[in-house]
Scaffold this motif. Structure first.
Motif, short mmCIF file in Angstrom:
data_model
loop_
_atom_site.label_atom_id
_atom_site.label_comp_id
_atom_site.label_asym_id
_atom_site.label_seq_id
_atom_site.Cartn_x
_atom_site.Cartn_y
_atom_site.Cartn_z
N LEU A 164 8.62 5.80 -2.53
CA LEU A 164 8.88 6.98 -3.34
C LEU A 164 8.87 6.56 -4.81
N ILE A 165 7.96 7.13 -5.57
CA ILE A 165 7.88 6.85 -7.00
C ILE A 165 8.08 8.16 -7.75
N GLU A 166 9.15 8.26 -8.51
CA GLU A 166 9.46 9.47 -9.28
C GLU A 166 9.41 10.73 -8.40
N ASP A 167 10.06 10.64 -7.25
CA ASP A 167 10.15 11.75 -6.29
C ASP A 167 8.81 12.09 -5.64
N THR A 168 7.80 11.22 -5.79
CA THR A 168 6.50 11.44 -5.17
C THR A 168 6.29 10.39 -4.09
N PRO A 169 6.05 10.78 -2.84
CA PRO A 169 5.78 9.80 -1.78
C PRO A 169 4.40 9.16 -1.99
N VAL A 170 4.34 7.85 -1.84
CA VAL A 170 3.08 7.12 -1.98
C VAL A 170 2.88 6.22 -0.76
N VAL A 171 1.61 5.95 -0.46
CA VAL A 171 1.28 5.21 0.76
C VAL A 171 0.63 3.87 0.41
N ASP A 172 0.76 2.89 1.32
CA ASP A 172 0.11 1.59 1.20
C ASP A 172 0.41 0.96 -0.16
N ILE A 173 1.66 0.60 -0.36
CA ILE A 173 2.09 0.16 -1.69
C ILE A 173 1.68 -1.28 -1.97
N SER A 174 1.36 -1.54 -3.22
CA SER A 174 0.94 -2.87 -3.67
C SER A 174 2.17 -3.70 -4.06
N TYR A 175 1.91 -4.96 -4.40
CA TYR A 175 3.01 -5.83 -4.82
C TYR A 175 3.68 -5.29 -6.08
N LEU A 176 2.89 -4.75 -7.00
CA LEU A 176 3.45 -4.18 -8.22
C LEU A 176 4.44 -3.06 -7.89
N GLU A 177 4.06 -2.21 -6.95
CA GLU A 177 4.93 -1.09 -6.56
C GLU A 177 6.13 -1.58 -5.75
N GLU A 178 5.93 -2.61 -4.94
CA GLU A 178 7.06 -3.20 -4.21
C GLU A 178 8.08 -3.78 -5.18
N SER A 179 7.59 -4.42 -6.23
CA SER A 179 8.46 -5.11 -7.18
C SER A 179 9.26 -4.15 -8.07
N ALA A 180 8.88 -2.88 -8.05
CA ALA A 180 9.58 -1.90 -8.90
C ALA A 180 10.99 -1.62 -8.41
N GLY A 181 11.29 -2.03 -7.17
CA GLY A 181 12.64 -1.88 -6.66
C GLY A 181 12.93 -0.56 -5.97
N GLY A 182 11.91 0.26 -5.77
CA GLY A 182 12.10 1.53 -5.07
C GLY A 182 12.22 1.33 -3.57
N PRO A 183 12.53 2.39 -2.84
CA PRO A 183 12.64 2.27 -1.38
C PRO A 183 11.28 1.96 -0.76
N GLU A 184 11.29 1.04 0.20
CA GLU A 184 10.05 0.68 0.90
C GLU A 184 10.23 0.95 2.39
N MET A 185 9.29 1.66 2.96
CA MET A 185 9.33 1.97 4.38
C MET A 185 8.08 1.39 5.04
N VAL A 186 8.25 0.74 6.18
CA VAL A 186 7.13 0.21 6.96
C VAL A 186 7.18 0.85 8.34
N VAL A 187 6.05 1.40 8.76
CA VAL A 187 5.98 2.03 10.07
C VAL A 187 4.73 1.54 10.78
N ALA A 188 4.87 1.23 12.07
CA ALA A 188 3.74 0.87 12.92
C ALA A 188 3.70 1.84 14.09
N ILE A 189 2.52 2.39 14.37
CA ILE A 189 2.42 3.41 15.42
C ILE A 189 1.25 3.12 16.35
N LEU A 190 1.31 3.73 17.52
CA LEU A 190 0.15 3.85 18.40
C LEU A 190 -0.49 5.17 18.01
N PRO A 191 -1.61 5.17 17.29
CA PRO A 191 -2.09 6.37 16.60
C PRO A 191 -2.45 7.55 17.48
N ARG A 192 -2.95 7.30 18.68
CA ARG A 192 -3.37 8.43 19.52
C ARG A 192 -2.18 9.24 20.03
N SER A 193 -1.10 8.55 20.36
CA SER A 193 0.10 9.24 20.85
C SER A 193 1.13 9.45 19.74
#
Length: 246
Positions: A164-193
């Motif tokens: 989440l950057i400035e109340d905007t959800p963002v996907v596939d974050i880079s190291y720069l975005e990770e280093s900003a100290g915001g919340p980081e979420m990681v999810v792994a799924i079985l895409p078909r189900s």
């Protein structure tokens, strides 16, 4: 992070992407002839190599043998040159052990483990270059390596990070975005189900934002699935054509 704008007024991130856009993904299967399965994945500037060996006889103590399913052994490591800071990165350090355990749990949920009782599958992943989303890139590379090895799975496993950057959800974050100290979420799924096989969050996130950050992460997994599936199909076609010629 002073002076670096992570999200512009026009809605562009520091690397020029929109909030919902993935980094460019390149992938290749069958990069090592010595392994039963192998794959190389680039997600932006994060580069990962994955190899798979097995199923084979269980190594080590007989107490490790599982009589009703296969034993999945995962090892995560980072090359010394993977970051700008050159330092020795032992395989047994706490971070590597944590990532290895997460990989094992993720693939235990995807591989049809009951087909190979009293045997073992080894999955090795190494970060060659780190620029954020390391675990996600490892999962995606390992998925292609398992497919290359011909090991049956319930589905692909696709992983993606979101934030989440400035109340905007963002996907596939880079190291720069990770280093900003915001919340980081990681999810792994079985895409078909759309079954979630791994969910991690590194800091607190308000309940009002949880769903939208999770949703963009799941959509990112689906977008990654399309890329991995295309790469796997192209590899199968290539191998089939080579066999036909010989």
């Amino acid at each position: 992070m002073a002076g670096i704008e992570l999200l512009s007024d026009q809605g562009f991130r520091a690397d020029g992407r929109r909030p919902h856009e993935l980094r460019k993904i390149r992938c290749r299967l069958g990069v090592f002839q010595q392994a039963d399965g192998s794959a190389y994945v680039e997600q932006g500037n994060t580069k990962v190599l994955a190899t798979v060996y097995g199923p084979h006889e269980t190594t080590g103590s007989r107490a490790r043998i599982l009589h009703d399913k296969v034993l999945i052994n995962c090892q995560y490591s980072m090359a010394t040159f993977s970051t700008g800071e050159r330092k020795r990165r032992p395989k047994g350090d706490r971070r590597s052990q944590e990532m290895s355990v997460n990989l094992r749990r993720t693939f235990e949920a995807a591989i049809l483990t009951q087909l190979y009782p009293r045997s073992q599958i080894d999955i090795y992943v190494q970060i060659l270059q780190s620029d954020g989303g390391n675990y996600c890139a490892c999962v995606n590379a390992a998925t292609l390596a398992v497919i290359d090895a011909g090991i049956p799975m319930r589905d692909y496993v696709c992983a993606c990070s979101s934030s989440l950057i400035e109340d905007t959800p963002v996907v596939d974050i880079s190291y720069l975005e990770e280093s900003a100290g915001g919340p980081e979420m990681v999810v792994a799924i079985l895409p078909r189900s759309e079954q979630i096989v791994l969910f991690q969050q590194n800091s607190r996130l308000h309940a009002d934002n949880l769903e939208k950050v999770l949703d963009i992460g799941i959509q990112g997994c689906k977008d990654i699935f399309a890329v991995l599936d295309q790469a796997a199909k192209e590899h199968v076609t290539e191998v089939t054509n080579m066999m036909t010629l010989t």
